[in-house]
Write a protein that holds these residues in place. Structure first.
Motif, PDB file in Angstrom:
ATOM      1  N   GLY A 296       9.125   8.897  -0.217  1.00 18.96           N
ATOM      2  CA  GLY A 296      10.012   8.044  -0.839  1.00 18.96           C
ATOM      3  C   GLY A 296       9.867   6.757  -1.244  1.00 18.96           C
ATOM      4  O   GLY A 296      10.557   5.919  -1.479  1.00 18.96           O
ATOM      5  N   TYR A 297       8.325   6.373  -1.448  1.00 15.94           N
ATOM      6  CA  TYR A 297       8.275   5.048  -1.637  1.00 15.94           C
ATOM      7  C   TYR A 297       7.835   4.983  -3.415  1.00 15.94           C
ATOM      8  O   TYR A 297       7.198   4.158  -3.945  1.00 15.94           O
ATOM      9  N   ARG A 298       8.006   6.191  -4.230  1.00 16.82           N
ATOM     10  CA  ARG A 298       7.770   6.195  -5.337  1.00 16.82           C
ATOM     11  C   ARG A 298       8.762   5.249  -6.236  1.00 16.82           C
ATOM     12  O   ARG A 298       9.961   5.365  -6.047  1.00 16.82           O
ATOM     13  N   THR A 299       8.183   4.339  -7.025  1.00 21.76           N
ATOM     14  CA  THR A 299       8.991   3.566  -8.067  1.00 21.76           C
ATOM     15  C   THR A 299       8.401   3.479  -9.325  1.00 21.76           C
ATOM     16  O   THR A 299       7.386   4.306  -9.561  1.00 21.76           O
ATOM     17  N   ASN A 300       8.976   2.580 -10.264  1.00 17.92           N
ATOM     18  CA  ASN A 300       8.183   2.665 -11.722  1.00 17.92           C
ATOM     19  C   ASN A 300       7.130   1.747 -11.620  1.00 17.92           C
ATOM     20  O   ASN A 300       6.513   2.005 -12.765  1.00 17.92           O
ATOM     21  N   TRP A 301       6.714   1.047 -10.770  1.00 19.14           N
ATOM     22  CA  TRP A 301       6.043  -0.126 -10.818  1.00 19.14           C
ATOM     23  C   TRP A 301       4.509   0.301  -9.859  1.00 19.14           C
ATOM     24  O   TRP A 301       3.466  -0.267 -10.085  1.00 19.14           O
TER      25      TRP A 301
ATOM     26  N   TYR B  75       1.178   9.700  -1.101  1.00 22.09           N
ATOM     27  CA  TYR B  75       1.947   9.001  -0.043  1.00 22.09           C
ATOM     28  C   TYR B  75       3.272   8.756  -0.473  1.00 22.09           C
ATOM     29  O   TYR B  75       4.354   8.933  -0.057  1.00 22.09           O
ATOM     30  N   ALA B  76       3.391   7.739  -1.695  1.00 27.74           N
ATOM     31  CA  ALA B  76       4.489   7.313  -2.149  1.00 27.74           C
ATOM     32  C   ALA B  76       5.574   8.619  -2.518  1.00 27.74           C
ATOM     33  O   ALA B  76       6.772   8.632  -2.433  1.00 27.74           O
TER      34      ALA B  76
ATOM     35  N   PRO C 221       0.734  -1.244   0.185  1.00 26.56           N
ATOM     36  CA  PRO C 221       0.146  -0.003   0.019  1.00 26.56           C
ATOM     37  C   PRO C 221       0.913   1.213  -0.052  1.00 26.56           C
ATOM     38  O   PRO C 221       0.545   2.098  -0.612  1.00 26.56           O
ATOM     39  N   ALA C 222       2.060   1.275   0.843  1.00 32.08           N
ATOM     40  CA  ALA C 222       2.858   2.440   0.845  1.00 32.08           C
ATOM     41  C   ALA C 222       3.096   3.020  -0.613  1.00 32.08           C
ATOM     42  O   ALA C 222       3.556   4.209  -0.783  1.00 32.08           O
TER      43      ALA C 222
ATOM     44  N   ASN D  57      19.192  -3.572  -0.339  1.00 27.37           N
ATOM     45  CA  ASN D  57      20.758  -4.013  -0.491  1.00 27.37           C
ATOM     46  C   ASN D  57      20.905  -4.983  -1.869  1.00 27.37           C
ATOM     47  O   ASN D  57      22.065  -5.704  -1.948  1.00 27.37           O
ATOM     48  N   HIS D  58      19.837  -5.290  -2.452  1.00 25.01           N
ATOM     49  CA  HIS D  58      20.118  -5.997  -3.940  1.00 25.01           C
ATOM     50  C   HIS D  58      19.115  -5.565  -4.934  1.00 25.01           C
ATOM     51  O   HIS D  58      18.136  -5.031  -5.034  1.00 25.01           O
ATOM     52  N   GLU D  59      20.043  -5.480  -6.097  1.00 25.92           N
ATOM     53  CA  GLU D  59      19.559  -4.956  -7.279  1.00 25.92           C
ATOM     54  C   GLU D  59      18.321  -5.410  -7.897  1.00 25.92           C
ATOM     55  O   GLU D  59      17.587  -4.729  -8.658  1.00 25.92           O
ATOM     56  N   PHE D  60      18.140  -6.792  -7.678  1.00 32.32           N
ATOM     57  CA  PHE D  60      16.974  -7.474  -8.265  1.00 32.32           C
ATOM     58  C   PHE D  60      15.799  -7.001  -7.713  1.00 32.32           C
ATOM     59  O   PHE D  60      14.658  -6.653  -8.486  1.00 32.32           O
ATOM     60  N   PHE D  61      15.566  -6.364  -6.551  1.00 35.04           N
ATOM     61  CA  PHE D  61      14.496  -5.804  -5.930  1.00 35.04           C
ATOM     62  C   PHE D  61      14.475  -4.386  -5.927  1.00 35.04           C
ATOM     63  O   PHE D  61      13.215  -3.734  -5.739  1.00 35.04           O
ATOM     64  N   ARG D  62      15.463  -3.737  -6.433  1.00 31.00           N
ATOM     65  CA  ARG D  62      15.229  -2.503  -6.336  1.00 31.00           C
ATOM     66  C   ARG D  62      14.541  -1.859  -7.365  1.00 31.00           C
ATOM     67  O   ARG D  62      14.570  -2.267  -8.500  1.00 31.00           O
ATOM     68  N   GLY D  63      13.666  -0.875  -7.004  1.00 30.92           N
ATOM     69  CA  GLY D  63      12.443  -0.420  -7.837  1.00 30.92           C
ATOM     70  C   GLY D  63      11.394  -0.878  -7.899  1.00 30.92           C
ATOM     71  O   GLY D  63      10.396  -0.497  -8.457  1.00 30.92           O
ATOM     72  N   LYS D  64      11.378  -2.300  -7.186  1.00 28.80           N
ATOM     73  CA  LYS D  64       9.995  -2.951  -7.049  1.00 28.80           C
ATOM     74  C   LYS D  64       9.481  -2.268  -6.011  1.00 28.80           C
ATOM     75  O   LYS D  64       9.807  -2.062  -5.032  1.00 28.80           O
ATOM     76  N   PRO D  65       7.816  -2.435  -6.048  1.00 29.37           N
ATOM     77  CA  PRO D  65       6.954  -1.724  -5.243  1.00 29.37           C
ATOM     78  C   PRO D  65       6.610  -2.555  -3.754  1.00 29.37           C
ATOM     79  O   PRO D  65       5.537  -2.779  -3.361  1.00 29.37           O
ATOM     80  N   THR D  66       7.949  -2.782  -3.249  1.00 28.63           N
ATOM     81  CA  THR D  66       7.760  -3.682  -2.012  1.00 28.63           C
ATOM     82  C   THR D  66       8.763  -3.436  -1.136  1.00 28.63           C
ATOM     83  O   THR D  66      10.116  -3.413  -1.666  1.00 28.63           O
TER      84      THR D  66
END
Length: 801
Positions: free
Chosen positions: A422-427, A417-418, A410-411, A574-583
């Motif tokens: 600072g919770y804004r991502t591409n997804w 709110y995002a 939700p964040a 700390n991990h590139e794979f999860f970077r940018g994912k909305p979680t």
């Protein structure tokens, strides 16, 4: 005819002034008398049609339906020509009258004359004059009447146009506060998208207001417009009951062809046909006489469209990730087997056609009401819909279900709110109900768990597999050579005890990342891969890929799954794979579901950085005997049951109630449990109508500082249920938990409702879309709503089906 009469009369005048005798003129004139009379009548008829037709030329089919003309085409010109025609005929009558008088006194009938009039023809004198006079009189009368009609029409049209011009100004209506601003925007930008012209906008004020009131809804309806057509809604189709299907041949046709990804999906669906049919019979018996309305469903697989790059199709035959296609194939099959109407699109053109998108760049609403009750898509498809549906996207987005592999918290979903926190991502940032996101595994209860299926074995197959297992055979999880890079140490230890097999893709030569002692089979078709798993003792993962379907398939085929524990846990920090994912989820192992919901003896999670622990686990696994195991929620029946419940009960088009009760709201319908640890729904309190899951399933705990609601509920053997948050969002809930609130405030925060220490402050949630099971902070003790769940089906409570 007009020029002919003028020419004839001029010849008459010239020749009479000359030496030509009157009999000679009559000799030329009389053979043309019938042609002349017919010509006059035909000319009159044609002219009247042209003149009267001019009145209606302002409404020609080719004109824009939003264009109002201020003049009647042909009006003054028609009257002028009619007057000229009448004057000309009057002149002819005078000339012919003089001609007749001369004719009566002449010697036309002398014996040697060569002029002869048959008895059956009209006499040359009086009869011709009577007809010409009658025509002249009729034309004169008609000219007067046409002139009156045109004058009346012009007067009436002038009044209507003047009235419409007065009404084609942006009204000041408090119910439509954005009207004037939208008119200004249209005035400046109506040519920016051809779709406006498609709906009749032509640059006039009236066309702006008509569009903004009848196509969009920013302005009030114009009183002089015919509102019948605009207000006439299409009659809803009669409800049809959904019937379970077992023949999937039509579904295979719906899925289309031409892409390797579609071919893979169709092969999978065809291979599992018998299992789907058996599952349908079982669920039908379980549901009994339950009535199920057939839904019209659009499935748009956005990541397979050319516009999104379709990066998966070319990689299907080269070891690329197949998890998404496995899930989509199973979703399509489940929806079809449940008996719903299905439409499948894998191109933007097909999507536009099915939605009724107007031509242009996507600024305008759809040309028709959305014909689908539900739309299943992914993030790529969601973006495509927003770009091409105009305002209709906001209107119909509550019907969308987003297949989202890793979930959206939700964040990240709440745009404002995002952006602020600072919770804004591409997804993220779509402002959907978080339950509209449907995940591959039950990552967070904030989203709906969609899942997929694994092949289910019967008892005979299970016995055969258990008897045919090789005690020292291991298969490595990883079809891409990059996964093997840097894993020589683990493979060396494993090779001391087991024969290692791989399924790494290669074209011409063996990948150098795969050690020589590994037996590499190359990329295997799914049936052959299943056979390999049925022989193996161990299925081992090296940390990637995360949360795929293969470990469940291995466990279902009697393998033990060995995976690495992550310390620290992997996340977007700390991990590139999860970077940018909305979680913000922290992943403590390669496959958290297998670790938390299956566990030993089928799943072993160890620290691969500790060689001794790793080797000890290999030895223990070789001594361990397991039966093939598949969680119910990943069987065909489990998935059918889950999707059936979602379709029957999830309705996100109902406006949510306020998140925050009034300051002196009535007491919450809870009581403190006898052991004083949590809240329960009071037995003598009526259930909340329409609540799903049913409100009586609610249990509420106050989490310890720094603990998320997801974990707090799991600690008590329950599942966090975000739909219950509104029931807890009150000061009374804190009081019944014996939490003293020195002050109570309401804010937008995905961790609220919560209690903060020190300060004894209670915080309530202000924004319904931010209710979240995920997230924690050492400052807060979160108030967490929990529920029970069906055995093997965490998505559904015991009373949810």
């Amino acid at each position: 005819m007009h020029s002919f009469v003028k020419h004839l009369c001029s010849r008459y005048v010239v020749e009479r002034q000359g030496t030509m005798a009157l009999p000679a003129l009559l000799t030329r004139l009389l053979p043309l008398r019938r042609l002349f009379v017919l010509g006059i009548g035909f000319f009159t008829l044609c002219f009247l049609m042209t003149s009267l037709g001019g009145q209606f030329s302002a409404r020609r089919l080719g004109d824009s339906p939003f264009t109002i003309r201020t003049e009647v085409m042909g009006g003054p010109e028609s009257r002028g020509v009619l007057r000229k025609m009448s004057d000309l005929l009057e002149l002819m009558v005078k000339r012919m009258d003089a001609l007749a008088r001369l004719e009566n006194g002449s010697e036309l009938h002398r014996a040697g004359g060569d002029l002869h009039f048959p008895a059956d023809r009209m006499p040359p004198g009086a009869g011709l004059m009577e007809r010409i006079q009658a025509i002249a009189q009729n034309v004169s009368d008609i000219a007067v009447k046409v002139d009156q009609i045109l004058r009346h029409s012009l007067l009436l049209h002038s009044k209507v146009s003047e009235g419409r011009r007065d009404q084609c100004e942006a009204p000041s209506d408090p119910k439509f506060p954005d009207c004037s601003g939208k008119v200004e925007w249209m005035r400046a930008r109506w040519t920016s998208d051809p779709c406006y012209a498609f709906f009749g906008v032509d640059g006039t004020e009236c066309s702006f207001l008509i569009y903004l009131s009848e196509v969009e809804w920013f302005c009030p309806p114009l009183p002089w417009r015919n509102q019948t057509a605009a207000q006439r809604a299409p009659k809803p189709l009669p409800k049809v009951q959904a019937v379970f299907r077992s023949n999937l041949s039509h579904l295979l046709d719906l899925m289309g062809s031409g892409k390797e990804s579609l071919i893979f999906m169709k092969k999978r669906t065809k291979r599992l046909t018998a299992q789907w049919a058996l599952a349908a019979r079982r669920l039908a018996q379980k549901l009994g006489a339950t009535q199920r309305d057939q839904k019209q469903i659009l499935v748009h697989i956005g990541f397979l469209t050319e516009e999104s790059g379709d990066v998966f199709s070319p990689r299907v035959l080269k070891g690329g990730p197949l998890g998404e296609m496995v899930q989509w194939a199973d979703i399509l099959t489940a929806l079809y087997v449940l008996g719903h109407g299905l439409r499948v699109t894998v191109s933007l053109k097909e999507l536009q056609s099915n939605l009724g998108v107007p031509p242009g760049r996507g600024s305008c609403p759809l040309t028709m009401p959305l014909p689908f009750d539900l739309i299943y898509t992914d993030y790529h498809g969601l973006q495509q819909m927003k770009q091409h549906m105009g305002l209709s996207f906001k209107k119909y987005r509550c019907r969308i279900r987003v297949i989202d592999t890793f979930g959206t918290e939700p964040a990240y979903n709440h745009e404002e709110y995002a952006t602020l926190h600072g919770y804004r991502t591409n997804w993220g940032y779509w402002n959907l109900n978080p339950k509209q996101f449907m995940t591959m595994f039950p990552h967070t209860p904030d989203n709906s768990f969609m899942g997929f299926v694994s092949e289910e074995l019967n008892e005979t197959e299970k016995r055969l597999i258990k008897g045919g297992k090789a005690s020292n055979m291991a298969v490595v999880y990883g079809k891409e050579a990059s996964i093997w890079k840097g894993k020589e140490k683990f493979l060396g230890i494993l090779n001391k005890y087991m024969e290692i097999h791989g399924t790494v893709y290669y074209e011409s030569q063996r990948p150098p990342e795969v050690p020589a002692f590994v037996k590499n089979h190359g990329l295997l078709p799914q049936p052959e891969f299943q056979q390999l798993l049925r022989k193996a003792k161990l299925f081992i993962g090296f940390g990637f890929p995360y949360e795929g379907p293969a470990p469940l398939e291995a466990i279902a085929n009697g393998c033990i799954f060995l995976q690495s524990r992550f310390s620290p846990p992997h996340s977007s920090l700390n991990h590139e794979f999860f970077r940018g994912k909305p979680t913000s989820r922290e992943v403590f192992s390669q496959h958290p579901y297998a670790e938390n919901f299956i566990g030993k003896p089928h799943v072993w999670t160890v620290d691969y950085n500790n060689s001794e622990e790793f080797e000890a686990a290999i030895k223990a696994i070789m001594r361990t005997q397991v039966d093939p195991y598949l969680p119910y929620e990943y069987t065909c029946e489990g998935m059918l049951e889950r999707i059936h419940a979602y379709i029957q009960h999830q309705d996100f088009c109902i406006a949510p109630g306020p998140a925050l009760p009034e300051a002196h709201a009535p007491q919450s319908p809870f009581v403190l449990a006898p052991n004083a640890t949590h809240l329960e729904w009071a037995r003598n309190t009526s259930l909340a109508p329409g609540a799903w899951p049913p409100a009586h399933a609610l249990r509420a705990w106050l989490a310890v500082p720094g603990r998320a609601c997801t974990d707090t509920c799991l600690d008590h053997g329950l599942i966090c249920e975000p739909s219950f948050f509104p029931f807890l969002n009150s000061q009374d809930a804190f009081l019944k938990l014996q939490v003293p609130c020195d002050s109570t405030e309401s804010e937008m925060n995905h961790l609220y409702p919560a209690f903060a220490q020190p300060g004894q402050e209670c915080y309530l949630q202000k924004e319904p879309l931010l209710f979240s099971c995920a997230g924690s902070n050492t400052k807060y003790r979160r108030l967490c709503p929990c529920r029970d769940f069906r055995k093997g089906q965490v998505a559904l409570c015991q009373g949810c089906l």
